[in-house]
Design a protein around this motif. Structure first.
Motif, short mmCIF file in Angstrom:
data_model
loop_
_atom_site.label_atom_id
_atom_site.label_comp_id
_atom_site.label_asym_id
_atom_site.label_seq_id
_atom_site.Cartn_x
_atom_site.Cartn_y
_atom_site.Cartn_z
N VAL A 50 0.77 -1.28 -0.14
CA VAL A 50 -0.07 0.06 -0.13
C VAL A 50 0.81 1.04 -0.03
CG1 VAL A 50 -1.81 1.30 1.37
CG2 VAL A 50 -1.84 -1.00 1.31
N GLN A 51 0.69 2.16 -0.92
CA GLN A 51 1.66 3.31 -0.93
C GLN A 51 0.97 4.33 0.10
OE1 GLN A 51 1.41 5.09 -4.95
NE2 GLN A 51 2.23 7.13 -4.14
N ILE A 52 1.96 4.76 0.91
CA ILE A 52 1.77 5.71 2.18
C ILE A 52 1.91 6.99 1.48
CG2 ILE A 52 2.33 6.37 4.49
CD1 ILE A 52 1.00 3.73 4.26
N VAL A 53 0.88 8.01 1.45
CA VAL A 53 0.89 9.20 1.34
C VAL A 53 0.89 10.23 2.72
CG1 VAL A 53 -0.06 11.45 0.11
CG2 VAL A 53 -0.08 8.87 -0.91
N GLU A 54 2.03 10.73 2.87
CA GLU A 54 1.99 11.45 4.10
C GLU A 54 1.41 12.80 3.96
OE1 GLU A 54 3.16 9.91 6.92
OE2 GLU A 54 2.96 11.93 8.10
N VAL A 55 0.41 13.16 4.88
CA VAL A 55 -0.31 14.57 4.66
C VAL A 55 -0.03 15.23 6.09
CG1 VAL A 55 -2.52 15.71 4.95
CG2 VAL A 55 -2.34 13.32 3.76
N ASP A 56 0.36 16.42 5.77
CA ASP A 56 0.85 17.23 7.02
C ASP A 56 -0.27 18.25 7.50
OD1 ASP A 56 1.97 19.18 8.77
OD2 ASP A 56 3.59 19.61 7.63
#
Ligand SMILES: N[C@@H](CCC(=O)N[C@@H](CS)C(=O)NCC(=O)O)C(=O)O
Length: 206
Positions: A27-33
């Protein structure tokens, strides 16, 4: 699949923990600030409908939010180890305890943290210390109830670790941000919390 998540935020951590328990990879992890407001941009809202993490984008473009809905989806794709129940009665029992843990423990303790920690002021229109106190006391009332539940059992909802334990432990762990610890006299609760934290999957998303 892409998981939009935010490092250390409690609701995404539920999903990361479930993924780790199940050994889900790829699963691709997209970090959201969150503190920079990346979840409040027009693009993010248009995509997911809400300014929240976690959000899961499927390969066909379908977008899911709500951490527990995402966890259920992952359970359906990866049934083992089972976290949501194997038969109707067990499923209902686990759902009952998960809802209790969310409504009476995780939600109030998370509100208490959000209305206390200076860095989280960015997420609230106004931080209200009274609201923090009220919610901490409400959560502690339920901690006493859980302590009694755990007097003669290892895990909250079943004879094994389940999603109810994830929700409760993640909620309590978030309060470490304000150096909160459950009252020492709640020995069953504290024993259970240590056991949950000791699971190899517990570190995911932290
Ligand atoms: N009920 C939702 C709650 C999602 C939620 O509130 N997530 C927090 C992070 S733990 C968030 O995105 N907060 C952003 C904000 O409050 O602006 C779920 O379980 O996914």
């Amino acid at each position: 699949m892409k998981l939009y998540t935010s490092h250390r935020a409690p609701n995404p951590r539920r999903v990361r923990w479930v993924m780790a328990e199940k050994g889900i990879e790829g699963v691709q992890i997209v970090e959201v600030d969150l503190l920079a407001g990346e979840h409040r941009t027009a693009d993010y809202r248009a995509k997911f409908g809400v300014p929240h993490v976690p959000a899961l984008e499927l390969d066909d473009g379908t977008c899911l939010t709500e951490s527990l809905a995402i966890c259920r989806y992952l359970e359906a794709l990866y049934p083992e180890p089972n976290l949501f129940g194997r038969d109707p009665a067990e499923q209902a029992m686990i759902e009952m305890w998960t809802r209790r843990c969310e409504f009476y423990l995780a939600n109030p303790i998370m509100l208490s943290v959000r209305h206390t920690h200076p860095a989280l002021a960015a997420l609230e229109a106004t931080q209200m210390p009274q609201l923090a106190d009220y919610n901490r006391l409400a959560a502690e009332k339920y901690m006493r109830s859980l302590d009694r539940r755990l007097a003669d059992r290892e895990w909250i909802a079943a004879d094994r670790f389940t999603i109810a334990d994830v929700v409760a432990a993640v909620g309590l762990d978030f309060a470490r941000l304000i150096k909160y610890r459950p009252p020492e006299e709640l020995m069953n609760l504290n024993r259970w919390l240590e056991a949950a934290r000791a699971r190899p999957a517990a570190g995911a998303g932290l």
